[in-house]
Scaffold this motif. Structure first.
Motif, PDB file in Angstrom:
ATOM      1  N   LYS A 216       0.829  -1.210   0.000  1.00  0.00           N
ATOM      2  CA  LYS A 216       0.000   0.000   0.000  1.00  0.00           C
ATOM      3  C   LYS A 216       0.859   1.254   0.000  1.00  0.00           C
ATOM      4  N   GLY A 217       2.186   1.095   0.142  1.00  0.00           N
ATOM      5  CA  GLY A 217       3.085   2.235   0.165  1.00  0.00           C
ATOM      6  C   GLY A 217       3.568   2.681  -1.199  1.00  0.00           C
ATOM      7  N   ASP A 243      -7.488  -2.406   6.254  1.00  0.00           N
ATOM      8  CA  ASP A 243      -8.891  -2.608   6.599  1.00  0.00           C
ATOM      9  C   ASP A 243      -9.737  -1.680   5.726  1.00  0.00           C
ATOM     10  N   PRO A 244     -10.638  -2.236   4.932  1.00  0.00           N
ATOM     11  CA  PRO A 244     -11.429  -1.391   4.027  1.00  0.00           C
ATOM     12  C   PRO A 244     -12.492  -0.577   4.738  1.00  0.00           C
ATOM     13  N   ASN A 248     -17.540  -2.386   3.960  1.00  0.00           N
ATOM     14  CA  ASN A 248     -16.873  -2.470   2.666  1.00  0.00           C
ATOM     15  C   ASN A 248     -16.223  -3.838   2.480  1.00  0.00           C
ATOM     16  N   SER A 249     -16.080  -4.239   1.253  1.00  0.00           N
ATOM     17  CA  SER A 249     -15.513  -5.543   0.940  1.00  0.00           C
ATOM     18  C   SER A 249     -13.998  -5.533   1.061  1.00  0.00           C
ATOM     19  N   ASP A 267      -4.681 -13.250   0.986  1.00  0.00           N
ATOM     20  CA  ASP A 267      -6.134 -13.154   1.115  1.00  0.00           C
ATOM     21  C   ASP A 267      -6.518 -12.709   2.527  1.00  0.00           C
ATOM     22  N   PHE A 268      -6.358 -11.425   2.784  1.00  0.00           N
ATOM     23  CA  PHE A 268      -6.755 -10.886   4.075  1.00  0.00           C
ATOM     24  C   PHE A 268      -8.274 -10.895   4.245  1.00  0.00           C
ATOM     25  N   SER A 269      -9.006 -11.027   3.149  1.00  0.00           N
ATOM     26  CA  SER A 269     -10.458 -11.166   3.287  1.00  0.00           C
ATOM     27  C   SER A 269     -10.795 -12.461   4.020  1.00  0.00           C
ATOM     28  N   LEU A 270     -10.043 -13.527   3.758  1.00  0.00           N
ATOM     29  CA  LEU A 270     -10.250 -14.793   4.465  1.00  0.00           C
ATOM     30  C   LEU A 270      -9.689 -14.724   5.876  1.00  0.00           C
ATOM     31  N   LYS A 271      -8.527 -14.111   6.047  1.00  0.00           N
ATOM     32  CA  LYS A 271      -7.944 -13.976   7.380  1.00  0.00           C
ATOM     33  C   LYS A 271      -8.913 -13.276   8.321  1.00  0.00           C
ATOM     34  N   ALA A 272      -9.578 -12.229   7.850  1.00  0.00           N
ATOM     35  CA  ALA A 272     -10.541 -11.508   8.680  1.00  0.00           C
ATOM     36  C   ALA A 272     -11.673 -12.426   9.127  1.00  0.00           C
ATOM     37  N   LYS A 273     -12.079 -13.333   8.254  1.00  0.00           N
ATOM     38  CA  LYS A 273     -13.169 -14.245   8.596  1.00  0.00           C
ATOM     39  C   LYS A 273     -12.696 -15.331   9.562  1.00  0.00           C
ATOM     40  N   PHE A 274     -11.442 -15.776   9.434  1.00  0.00           N
ATOM     41  CA  PHE A 274     -10.893 -16.690  10.440  1.00  0.00           C
ATOM     42  C   PHE A 274     -10.960 -16.043  11.820  1.00  0.00           C
ATOM     43  N   GLN A 275     -10.589 -14.765  11.872  1.00  0.00           N
ATOM     44  CA  GLN A 275     -10.524 -14.073  13.162  1.00  0.00           C
ATOM     45  C   GLN A 275     -11.899 -13.830  13.773  1.00  0.00           C
TER      46      GLN A 275
END
Length: 535
Positions: A216-217, A243-244, A248-249, A267-275
């Protein structure tokens, strides 16, 4: 150690003992993303405290020694730590490579010679090397030109985010903390120095691809340019941890970055769901790797933890910024990423100890890798789901080749509406069940009921399989009384080598059957084991 179960032991023992290296596929996705054919299984070859393991400077030596077993465990690529010098701030902080100051390879992971030996060992074992690259920021206070007496030519100086004539910030990404250590990647001089170093890593240190830190930098187009010039047919991953915001998706910014860089992305979208916890397992499908669109699935690098999010052996337990601490949920998460689309990445401390010996999840993960490879699961495999509160079932492949049940109520693939599948894997509490396509192998199973009876009472083993009566005591397996030793009621029958739920039933002429109380028994995969129930 994690308890797990091998189903159809005789049929698949060799497959689970050694994951044979298959032919390397190679290539890009239809949209040009460099995923190297989508068949990679990635091992993160370090953790946050690896630089301090064994007193420091021994990590590369350990990797070289363990290269053959890393390959034998089924990994096709290893994510190497940043290879550049990072001056430690103290005995317990720094040196990890993420605040580097020069391209010298004599780091706290080991010497340049040690790195080259590890490279040779990995390449000799058929394991690709993916180097961690940190282009966004540098330890500005420890640059060679900042030392007294060092007069570095202007052409050799780095250009920084705050070097603009009007002292405003010039860069095309977000700052790393305050941004005062950020390199300005809009400047050709900076970009070209990184390009030259990537060529060096490719030509002299065996690089097959790169993992780009803190993407992102800087703009994704820079990564695309570097890869096009250096390793266009290689593998690349970006770390876009952002974090969106609520509502947000997570998937959309990950996909946008991948489209720009033409690289896969964690795939941080999946990591967020694990958490989110065990109650949200059904939501795991709503991630890059579970997306109905193959262009999303193919870019996903799925993971449970890494050096930033997870705990590490050693000082302070590492960073553990977003660790999945529930061990049972970690079992489910690894079963998910290793059997569904995306490129799975396994965190070193879950697989190996600091000396390369087996860690807690080693055998469990190795077995799952073997099943993934046997089923032919790749990054863009098709997938569909069945789910309910707290459970999910993934059906992977066209036609379906592997069925993965996590916390679901199903004990047989036929309950899900598919035929011709063999149960091949389960953990101790059966919260993970995996079936593979193929006709089940028949084995002879012995049953025993440990129960006191009187003359006129008989015992029957009754279960779901037709050979056990299909839950009808009149058609179940009649056990015979043996005087030699308890349990006295015993019998045997040929059954498919898969899960079979069953119970002991006491039958007496003229009276209704008396069923064993409690939950159903579940057969063991070991054909030599006698199935015994206490009544």
């Amino acid at each position: 150690m994690i308890a797990w179960t091998r189903i159809a032991l005789l049929a698949v023992g060799l497959a689970l003992a050694t994951a044979t290296q298959g032919a390397d596929v190679g290539g890009k996705t239809p949209t040009g993303v460099r995923y190297d054919g989508g068949d990679e299984i990635l091992l993160q070859g370090f953790h946050w405290n690896s630089v301090r393991a064994g007193g420091g400077k021994v990590w590369y030596v350990m990797l070289a020694r363990n290269a053959p077993r890393i390959a034998a465990d089924g990994f096709t690529a290893i994510w190497m730590p940043p290879p550049w010098v990072d001056e430690p701030k103290s005995a317990t902080q720094g040196g990890e490579g993420y605040f580097w100051n020069r391209f010298d390879k004599n780091s706290l992971y080991g010497s340049d010679a040690d790195l080259r030996a590890a490279v040779a060992a990995m390449r000799g074992a058929g394991v690709k090397l993916i180097y961690d690259i940190v282009p966004n920021h540098i330890d500005r206070a420890r640059l060679p030109q900042s030392q007294p007496g060092n007069d570095v030519a202007p052409a050799d100086r780095w250009l920084f985010r705050d070097d603009c004539p009007d002292r405003t910030q010039c860069d095309d990404g977000e700052p790393f903390f305050s941004g005062d250590a950020d390199l300005d990647l809009t400047k050709f001089a900076n970009l070209d120095r990184f390009r030259a170093e990537l060529v060096n890593l490719r030509d002299n240190y065996g690089a097959s691809g790169f993992r780009f830190d803190f993407v992102k930098g800087y703009a994704g187009r820079h990564v695309d340019d570097w890869m096009r010039q250096v390793a266009d047919g290689g593998f690349c991953i970006g770390e876009l941890w952002t974090d969106p915001g609520a509502g947000n998706s997570w998937q959309d910014p990950l996909k946008r970055w991948s489209d720009a860089a033409r690289c896969t992305v964690f795939d941080f979208s999946l990591k967020a769901k694990f958490q989110a916890g065990p109650g949200e397992i059904a939501d795991w499908q709503h991630s890059l790797g579970g997306n109905p669109d193959a262009s999303y699935r193919s870019i996903a690098v799925t993971f449970v933890d890494n050096h930033d999010t997870g705990a590490s052996p050693g000082v302070n337990g590492g960073q553990h910024l977003w660790s999945l601490t529930d061990e049972h949920l970690r079992q489910l998460a690894y079963a998910y990423i290793l059997t569904t689309p995306g490129t799975p990445s396994v965190y070193w401390p879950d697989m190996y100890n600091d000396d390369g010996s087996d860690a807690t999840f080693h055998n469990y993960i190795k077995a799952l890798i073997a099943l993934r490879r046997e089923a032919g699961v790749v990054a863009d495999s098709t997938v569909s789901f069945k789910s309910g509160p707290g459970w999910i079932v993934a059906l992977v492949g066209t036609p379906v080749r592997i069925v993965v049940s996590l916390n679901s109520p199903f004990v047989d693939a036929r309950q899900i509406g598919i035929q011709g599948f063999t149960a091949r894997f389960a953990n101790a509490d059966r919260s993970v069940r995996i079936w593979l396509a193929g006709q089940p192998t028949t084995v002879t199973k012995r049953f025993a009921c440990d129960v006191a009876t009187i003359p006129g009472e008989d015992m029957v083993a009754v279960g779901a399989d037709p050979a056990l009566g299909g839950w009808n005591p009149d058609k179940g397996l009649r056990l015979a009384w043996h005087d030699d030793a308890a349990p006295h009621w015993r019998g045997a029958v040929d059954l498919p080598s898969s899960f079979n739920e069953w119970k002991c039933v006491k039958v007496t002429k003229g009276r209704p059957p008396e069923w064993q109380p409690g939950a159903n028994n579940v057969t063991s995969p070991d054909p030599a084991e006698t199935e015994t129930a206490h009544f």
